[in-house]
Design a protein around this motif. Structure first.
Motif, PDB file in Angstrom:
ATOM      1  N   ALA A 194       0.838  -1.202   0.000  1.00  0.00           N
ATOM      2  CA  ALA A 194       0.000   0.000   0.000  1.00  0.00           C
ATOM      3  C   ALA A 194       0.874   1.254   0.000  1.00  0.00           C
ATOM      4  O   ALA A 194       0.609   2.209  -0.730  1.00  0.00           O
ATOM      5  CB  ALA A 194      -0.934  -0.003   1.214  1.00  0.00           C
ATOM      6  N   ALA A 195       1.936   1.250   0.786  1.00  0.00           N
ATOM      7  CA  ALA A 195       2.851   2.399   0.820  1.00  0.00           C
ATOM      8  C   ALA A 195       3.579   2.547  -0.517  1.00  0.00           C
ATOM      9  O   ALA A 195       3.750   3.661  -1.024  1.00  0.00           O
ATOM     10  CB  ALA A 195       3.863   2.230   1.952  1.00  0.00           C
TER      11      ALA A 195
ATOM     12  N   ARG B 210       1.895   6.421  -6.959  1.00  0.00           N
ATOM     13  CA  ARG B 210       0.848   7.364  -7.375  1.00  0.00           C
ATOM     14  C   ARG B 210       1.339   8.803  -7.263  1.00  0.00           C
ATOM     15  O   ARG B 210       1.179   9.600  -8.188  1.00  0.00           O
ATOM     16  CB  ARG B 210      -0.402   7.154  -6.505  1.00  0.00           C
ATOM     17  CG  ARG B 210      -1.632   7.896  -6.991  1.00  0.00           C
ATOM     18  CD  ARG B 210      -2.811   7.681  -6.055  1.00  0.00           C
ATOM     19  NE  ARG B 210      -2.600   8.258  -4.754  1.00  0.00           N
ATOM     20  CZ  ARG B 210      -2.723   9.562  -4.481  1.00  0.00           C
ATOM     21  NH1 ARG B 210      -3.040  10.395  -5.415  1.00  0.00           N
ATOM     22  NH2 ARG B 210      -2.505   9.994  -3.262  1.00  0.00           N
ATOM     23  N   LYS B 211       1.966   9.145  -6.156  1.00  0.00           N
ATOM     24  CA  LYS B 211       2.493  10.499  -5.968  1.00  0.00           C
ATOM     25  C   LYS B 211       3.596  10.810  -6.976  1.00  0.00           C
ATOM     26  O   LYS B 211       3.653  11.910  -7.530  1.00  0.00           O
ATOM     27  CB  LYS B 211       3.025  10.669  -4.541  1.00  0.00           C
ATOM     28  CG  LYS B 211       1.938  10.730  -3.489  1.00  0.00           C
ATOM     29  CD  LYS B 211       2.535  10.835  -2.099  1.00  0.00           C
ATOM     30  CE  LYS B 211       1.466  10.838  -1.030  1.00  0.00           C
ATOM     31  NZ  LYS B 211       2.043  10.895   0.313  1.00  0.00           N
ATOM     32  N   ARG B 212       4.476   9.833  -7.226  1.00  0.00           N
ATOM     33  CA  ARG B 212       5.552  10.032  -8.197  1.00  0.00           C
ATOM     34  C   ARG B 212       4.980  10.232  -9.600  1.00  0.00           C
ATOM     35  O   ARG B 212       5.443  11.075 -10.348  1.00  0.00           O
ATOM     36  CB  ARG B 212       6.515   8.841  -8.155  1.00  0.00           C
ATOM     37  CG  ARG B 212       7.748   9.009  -9.020  1.00  0.00           C
ATOM     38  CD  ARG B 212       8.760   7.882  -8.849  1.00  0.00           C
ATOM     39  NE  ARG B 212       8.195   6.562  -9.066  1.00  0.00           N
ATOM     40  CZ  ARG B 212       8.000   5.648  -8.135  1.00  0.00           C
ATOM     41  NH1 ARG B 212       8.342   5.894  -6.890  1.00  0.00           N
ATOM     42  NH2 ARG B 212       7.480   4.473  -8.420  1.00  0.00           N
ATOM     43  N   SER B 213       3.944   9.468  -9.949  1.00  0.00           N
ATOM     44  CA  SER B 213       3.315   9.600 -11.264  1.00  0.00           C
ATOM     45  C   SER B 213       2.688  10.980 -11.435  1.00  0.00           C
ATOM     46  O   SER B 213       2.829  11.606 -12.488  1.00  0.00           O
ATOM     47  CB  SER B 213       2.244   8.533 -11.468  1.00  0.00           C
ATOM     48  OG  SER B 213       2.814   7.263 -11.471  1.00  0.00           O
TER      49      SER B 213
END
Length: 191
Positions: A60-61, A67-70
């Protein structure tokens, strides 16, 4: 008769096994020893559950970081694309700035008009290099997906029906996406 009795009622040895202590001092008791066996199994299950929970939390982490990097990479790509677009317009902005500071008493109007035309060409050349297309459809068939009819004028022949007679305002397409339809006058055959 004894064989029948023993086969119908098997002997339960759990009470006897639980009364005797385990030998060897190991962590696990022999099977059927009651609570010690259940505790050992529960510990195994708890360890397995903890491992699975840890793996889930790590995944999950990892997904959240992905997701944040994308999102960050998409934003950076957008900023770079905008920077490329703006850098292509800098020369035209410099030329426009020169015209804004020209002394109107010392410069002929033709020079100013020629300079403005040159700046316009530079801007359109730069934007075309980034994917902008100008829609100026004079004498082309009217296309409601790309054109907005402002008014109509009579056509001289039936062949001119639904052809664009005049463009009031050019339209623009950027990499296949319509930014603004061309506002046009359409020829219409009445008879």
């Amino acid at each position: 008769m004894d064989d029948q009795y023993t086969s119908q009622n098997p002997v339960d040895l759990t009470d006897a096994a639980s009364a005797t202590p385990t030998s060897g001092g190991g962590d696990t008791a022999p099977p059927g020893s009651g609570d010690a066996s259940d505790l050992s199994t529960r510990e195994d299950w708890q360890r397995l559950l903890d491992e699975q929970r840890d793996q889930f939390l790590r995944l999950a982490a990892e997904y959240e970081n992905f997701r944040k990097r994308s999102i960050r990479e998409r934003q950076d790509a957008g900023w770079r694309a905008q920077g490329d677009l703006v850098s292509g317009l800098i020369d035209a902005l410099d030329d426009l700035s020169r015209f804004a500071h020209v002394d109107p008493l010392s410069v002929e109007s033709k020079t100013v008009v020629d300079g403005a035309s040159m700046v316009e060409r530079k801007i359109f050349k730069s934007l075309a290099g980034h994917g902008l297309e100008v829609i100026s459809p004079v004498d082309h068939p009217f296309d409601p997906a790309l054109h907005e009819a402002i008014t109509t004028v009579p056509a001289m022949t039936a062949d001119e029906d639904h052809l664009v007679a005049q463009v009031y305002q050019a339209g623009y397409v950027f990499r296949g996406q319509l930014l603004r339809p061309a506002r046009v006058v359409v020829k219409q055959w009445n008879g």
